[in-house]
Design a protein around this motif. Structure first.
Motif, PDB file in Angstrom:
ATOM      1  N   LEU A 135      20.608 -43.942  -5.683  1.00  0.00           N
ATOM      2  CA  LEU A 135      19.535 -43.695  -4.712  1.00  0.00           C
ATOM      3  C   LEU A 135      18.764 -44.973  -4.382  1.00  0.00           C
ATOM      4  O   LEU A 135      18.402 -45.733  -5.272  1.00  0.00           O
ATOM      5  N   ARG A 136      18.511 -45.156  -3.113  1.00  0.00           N
ATOM      6  CA  ARG A 136      17.661 -46.272  -2.716  1.00  0.00           C
ATOM      7  C   ARG A 136      16.318 -45.772  -2.194  1.00  0.00           C
ATOM      8  O   ARG A 136      15.375 -46.535  -2.077  1.00  0.00           O
ATOM      9  N   SER A 137      16.283 -44.483  -1.845  1.00  0.00           N
ATOM     10  CA  SER A 137      15.064 -43.960  -1.218  1.00  0.00           C
ATOM     11  C   SER A 137      14.196 -43.155  -2.181  1.00  0.00           C
ATOM     12  O   SER A 137      13.216 -42.543  -1.759  1.00  0.00           O
ATOM     13  N   ILE A 138      14.523 -43.159  -3.467  1.00  0.00           N
ATOM     14  CA  ILE A 138      13.739 -42.344  -4.407  1.00  0.00           C
ATOM     15  C   ILE A 138      12.317 -42.905  -4.547  1.00  0.00           C
ATOM     16  O   ILE A 138      12.111 -44.119  -4.556  1.00  0.00           O
ATOM     17  N   ALA A 139      11.383 -41.982  -4.618  1.00  0.00           N
ATOM     18  CA  ALA A 139       9.987 -42.381  -4.822  1.00  0.00           C
ATOM     19  C   ALA A 139       9.455 -41.607  -6.033  1.00  0.00           C
ATOM     20  O   ALA A 139      10.003 -40.551  -6.383  1.00  0.00           O
ATOM     21  N   PRO A 140       8.404 -42.103  -6.698  1.00  0.00           N
ATOM     22  CA  PRO A 140       7.863 -41.380  -7.868  1.00  0.00           C
ATOM     23  C   PRO A 140       7.516 -39.921  -7.558  1.00  0.00           C
ATOM     24  O   PRO A 140       7.624 -39.059  -8.429  1.00  0.00           O
TER      25      PRO A 140
ATOM     26  N   ILE B 100      24.601 -29.320  -2.053  1.00  0.00           N
ATOM     27  CA  ILE B 100      25.279 -30.355  -2.864  1.00  0.00           C
ATOM     28  C   ILE B 100      24.514 -31.668  -2.764  1.00  0.00           C
ATOM     29  O   ILE B 100      25.087 -32.748  -2.682  1.00  0.00           O
ATOM     30  N   GLY B 101      23.196 -31.528  -2.808  1.00  0.00           N
ATOM     31  CA  GLY B 101      22.338 -32.690  -2.575  1.00  0.00           C
ATOM     32  C   GLY B 101      22.447 -33.786  -3.628  1.00  0.00           C
ATOM     33  O   GLY B 101      22.391 -34.954  -3.324  1.00  0.00           O
ATOM     34  N   GLY B 102      22.590 -33.407  -4.881  1.00  0.00           N
ATOM     35  CA  GLY B 102      22.749 -34.430  -5.922  1.00  0.00           C
ATOM     36  C   GLY B 102      21.517 -34.598  -6.802  1.00  0.00           C
ATOM     37  O   GLY B 102      21.627 -35.066  -7.934  1.00  0.00           O
ATOM     38  N   ASP B 103      20.337 -34.246  -6.292  1.00  0.00           N
ATOM     39  CA  ASP B 103      19.110 -34.388  -7.087  1.00  0.00           C
ATOM     40  C   ASP B 103      18.495 -32.998  -7.245  1.00  0.00           C
ATOM     41  O   ASP B 103      18.136 -32.357  -6.250  1.00  0.00           O
ATOM     42  N   PHE B 104      18.392 -32.551  -8.476  1.00  0.00           N
ATOM     43  CA  PHE B 104      17.953 -31.176  -8.706  1.00  0.00           C
ATOM     44  C   PHE B 104      16.958 -31.093  -9.859  1.00  0.00           C
ATOM     45  O   PHE B 104      16.987 -31.925 -10.763  1.00  0.00           O
ATOM     46  N   GLY B 105      16.140 -30.038  -9.825  1.00  0.00           N
ATOM     47  CA  GLY B 105      15.294 -29.722 -10.966  1.00  0.00           C
ATOM     48  C   GLY B 105      15.802 -28.421 -11.585  1.00  0.00           C
ATOM     49  O   GLY B 105      16.200 -27.502 -10.861  1.00  0.00           O
ATOM     50  N   LEU B 106      15.812 -28.351 -12.919  1.00  0.00           N
ATOM     51  CA  LEU B 106      16.336 -27.160 -13.593  1.00  0.00           C
ATOM     52  C   LEU B 106      15.400 -26.742 -14.725  1.00  0.00           C
ATOM     53  O   LEU B 106      14.805 -27.591 -15.389  1.00  0.00           O
TER      54      LEU B 106
ATOM     55  N   ALA C 250      25.017 -50.622 -11.064  1.00  0.00           N
ATOM     56  CA  ALA C 250      24.115 -51.691 -11.511  1.00  0.00           C
ATOM     57  C   ALA C 250      23.114 -52.077 -10.427  1.00  0.00           C
ATOM     58  O   ALA C 250      21.968 -52.438 -10.726  1.00  0.00           O
ATOM     59  N   ARG C 251      23.543 -51.989  -9.165  1.00  0.00           N
ATOM     60  CA  ARG C 251      22.679 -52.445  -8.074  1.00  0.00           C
ATOM     61  C   ARG C 251      21.428 -51.590  -7.900  1.00  0.00           C
ATOM     62  O   ARG C 251      20.392 -52.074  -7.483  1.00  0.00           O
ATOM     63  N   THR C 252      21.556 -50.300  -8.189  1.00  0.00           N
ATOM     64  CA  THR C 252      20.458 -49.397  -7.831  1.00  0.00           C
ATOM     65  C   THR C 252      19.788 -48.696  -9.017  1.00  0.00           C
ATOM     66  O   THR C 252      18.679 -48.192  -8.874  1.00  0.00           O
ATOM     67  N   ILE C 253      20.452 -48.676 -10.160  1.00  0.00           N
ATOM     68  CA  ILE C 253      19.977 -47.767 -11.214  1.00  0.00           C
ATOM     69  C   ILE C 253      18.610 -48.165 -11.785  1.00  0.00           C
ATOM     70  O   ILE C 253      17.804 -47.299 -12.139  1.00  0.00           O
ATOM     71  N   SER C 254      18.344 -49.477 -11.825  1.00  0.00           N
ATOM     72  CA  SER C 254      17.046 -49.852 -12.412  1.00  0.00           C
ATOM     73  C   SER C 254      15.907 -49.346 -11.517  1.00  0.00           C
ATOM     74  O   SER C 254      14.850 -48.939 -12.010  1.00  0.00           O
TER      75      SER C 254
END
Lengths: 423, 235
Positions: free
Chosen positions: A131-136, A188-194, A32-36
């Motif tokens: 994620l806290r560091s995600i950017a557009p 095993i980064g967690g963020d991927f494009g497929l 809940a803290r980060t998803i929005s």
């Protein structure tokens, strides 16, 4: 016919939405803290970089109890479709929470991929919900290689603190690289494009209810991408900062889950990696920029004590796994003073290979084997941290590169013994 | 006079002769059966030993920890060889019992009958001991690895205690199955176990008050910031 994992209600919802070029999947469990923030960043990225493409954001939640779904709803999007689905959290997910990712992350991914398949998505991106560091820009970086350069799998390339990701740096990356010959720095980064065709291939596999999908979904996808010759690349994403994990989480359980997945995949793809020698770089896109990293503190005395105790008390276990000369070299390290403590790369890589062999041969119970690796790993981390203390990120990266080369050099003897161990 | 000779001398002698012939034939039968048992037993041992070696039975036993347990008992033979020997023993024993039955005397019949009545209990006791040894080894190793990973200084002691308790349970259960000193053993075990638990509880409560306090704190209170020396992310 493959088992349908979506409920008829979700299928109807997806049907009503129609086709989409892009699906952004966010698996979550109590985020809940980060998803929005993640949802908003994804939406902004889609609007900015892919305004003409029809996109769908899917939050696949494992039954969060901290108002994660409400947080997603609160991030109501303007131009994008938002789909909230729940994936069934099996009893085993509840009983055994993975230390890497959300419980039942495999089920969450399967749900997302199935939706992507139904809407005919050409590209899909999965993002960690903490994620806290995600950017557009991440959306552009992870999706463009798929949409415009025909890549099937886009792995992240983060800037990380030299003490961050030590399991990745000391085992998962060097071993995956030595085995399959591709230099995917964050497997095993967690963020991927497929790509659409890659996720369709993943959906055909029957491992979704096994431990591999449950605990090692990231390394499983990376391994399939490399081993089955899908076009793979990496993208600079900058820093990865995410919500702090539970400090009390059990390192040995994490080791068992992650390293067990890598060792398990070694058995699945034996026919692939036995013919691979050396390694090739994977294409790397994006701009490598310097970022401020959060400081990481490390308790060296505790790690050294754990290593010494492991060498002393777990000797009967290690004697079954590690040949006597190598074990002697390892235990000799335990008697070194903290100021000069070092485990050479050759010793560490050889020890990891011995554990892989013991896993393959089932020398002892696999859970015992994997958990008993923890003290040795802590010794390696202590050695690495002591040696890299004065070094800058480039020097640290060179050191990791040297370790990878040692893994590659020690692979042929592993191969011979791997085959001899078959029975 | 002739009748006297017939009844008092010749008839008993004939009877003795008949009995001697019967006994001798029973004895020969017994010896033949035992000899046959020895030969068949030896052959069976050799065949089983070789087949199990081909099937890599020793590796399986090592994996299960049985090989190490056997080594620990001072037996240097491989598991395949021991399995062959067990089969050989069973065949020889069966031949011996068959031989005893061939004697056709009351006490041999009783002996064989009692043996077969006792055999299931004996086999069950052996099975209990084998399973107990395997379980104690598994749990002992689990405790050892968990304790080492938790940084407990007395990890080996803890693992040893786990092994000891599980093995004690197995021995008590095996003796109970064999019917040896049933009541005495159960009472002794209950006294010993209860005593140890009480002693440990008192020792922990009195001698390790601080430790108990710290353990409960660690279990139920969130860690303070000072305690978090490591902020390392392993993945």
């Amino acid at each position: 016919m493959a088992e349908e994992i979506l409920t008829s209600q979700v299928r109807e919802q997806v049907g009503a939405l129609g086709a989409a070029d892009i699906v952004v999947g966010i698996p979550s469990y109590n985020n809940a803290r980060t998803i929005s923030h993640v949802v908003r960043a994804a939406n902004a990225g889609l609007l900015k970089y892919f305004p003409d493409r029809r996109a769908l954001i899917v939050n696949s939640d494992g039954g969060s109890k901290d108002r994660t779904r409400e947080a997603v709803e609160a991030a109501k999007l303007e131009a994008r479709e938002l789909l909230l689905v729940q994936y069934p959290l099996q009893p085993v997910h509840r009983l055994s929470t993975p230390y890497h990712g959300v419980p039942g992350k495999g089920s969450a991914f399967r749900t997302i991929f199935r939706i992507a398949e139904l809407v005919g998505a050409r590209a899909c991106v999965v993002l960690d919900a903490d994620l806290r560091s995600i950017a557009p820009e991440w959306l552009d970086l992870l999706l463009r290689p798929v949409l415009e350069h025909d890549f099937d799998y886009v792995a992240p390339y983060y800037k990380r603190h030299k003490y961050d990701g030590t399991i990745t740096n000391s085992i998962v990356y060097p071993l995956t690289r030595a085995l399959y010959g591709r230099r995917i720095r964050q497997p095993i980064g967690g963020d991927f494009g497929l790509s659409g065709r890659f996720l369709q291939r993943l959906l055909t596999r029957d491992v979704w209810t096994t431990d591999v999908a449950r605990y090692g979904i990231d390394i499983w996808m990376t391994t399939i991408a490399i081993a089955e010759n899908f076009r793979t690349c990496q993208v600079h994403l900058g820093a990865k900062i995410h919500d702090a994990k539970d400090p009390g989480s059990d390192l040995s359980a994490m080791m068992a889950q992650v390293v067990g997945s890598v060792f398990g995949l070694m058995e699945t793809y034996e026919n692939v990696w036995r013919n691979v020698f050396g390694s090739l770089p994977a294409p790397l896109f994006g701009f490598p920029f310097e970022v401020g990293l959060e400081p990481v503190s490390i308790d060296l005395p505790r790690m050294l004590a754990a290593f010494s105790q492991g060498c002393r008390d777990l000797r009967p276990v290690y004697q079954q796994v590690i040949p006597a000369p190598l074990l002697k070299e390892l235990t000799d390290c335990a008697s070194l003073p903290a100021e000069t403590f070092v485990i050479r790369e050759e010793i560490w890589a050889a020890a990891v290979y011995e554990f892989a062999l013991a896993y393959h041969r089932r020398t002892i119970t696999r859970e015992h084997l994997l958990r008993s690796l923890t003290p040795l790993y802590l010794g390696w981390v202590a050695s690495f941290a002591r040696q890299t203390e004065p070094e800058n990120p480039a020097q640290v990266e060179e050191r990791i590169e040297r370790l990878c080369l040692v893994y590659e050099q020690l692979k042929p003897p592993l191969l011979n013994r791997w085959s001899a161990g078959k029975g | 006079m002739n009748q006297f000779w017939e009844q008092t001398i010749l008839e008993p002698l004939r009877e003795l002769g008949r009995q001697a012939v019967t006994s001798l034939s029973s004895l020969v039968g017994m010896l033949v059966l035992i000899l046959l048992g020895l030969v068949v037993g030896w052959l069976a041992k050799e065949v089983i030993y070789r087949v199990l070696r081909v099937l890599r039975f020793d590796r399986l036993c090592d994996r299960l920890g049985l090989g190490t347990e056997i080594e620990r008992l001072g037996i240097t033979r491989s598991c395949s060889y021991l399995a062959g020997q067990v089969v050989q023993g069973i065949i020889v024993l069966t031949a011996l019992l068959a031989g005893l039955t061939a004697m056709r005397t009351q006490w041999t019949q009783n002996l064989v009958e009692r043996f077969f009545l006792y055999l299931p209990h004996f086999l069950a006791a052996v099975l209990i001991l084998i399973v107990g040894a395997l379980v104690s080894r598994f749990l002992g190793r689990s405790a050892l690895i968990a304790a080492v990973n938790a940084g407990m200084p007395s990890a080996r002691l803890l693992a040893g205690l786990v092994r000891f308790f599980v093995m004690t349970l197995a021995v008590v259960a095996a003796l109970d199955e064999l019917g040896i000193g049933r009541t005495t053993i159960i009472v002794a075990f209950a006294i010993m176990f209860g005593g140890l638990v009480t002693a440990a509880a008192i020792a922990f409560g009195l001698g390790a008050k601080e430790l108990a306090h710290d353990l409960l704190n660690a279990q139920f209170r969130p860690p303070s910031r000072d305690a978090e020396k490591d902020t390392i992310q392993h993945l």
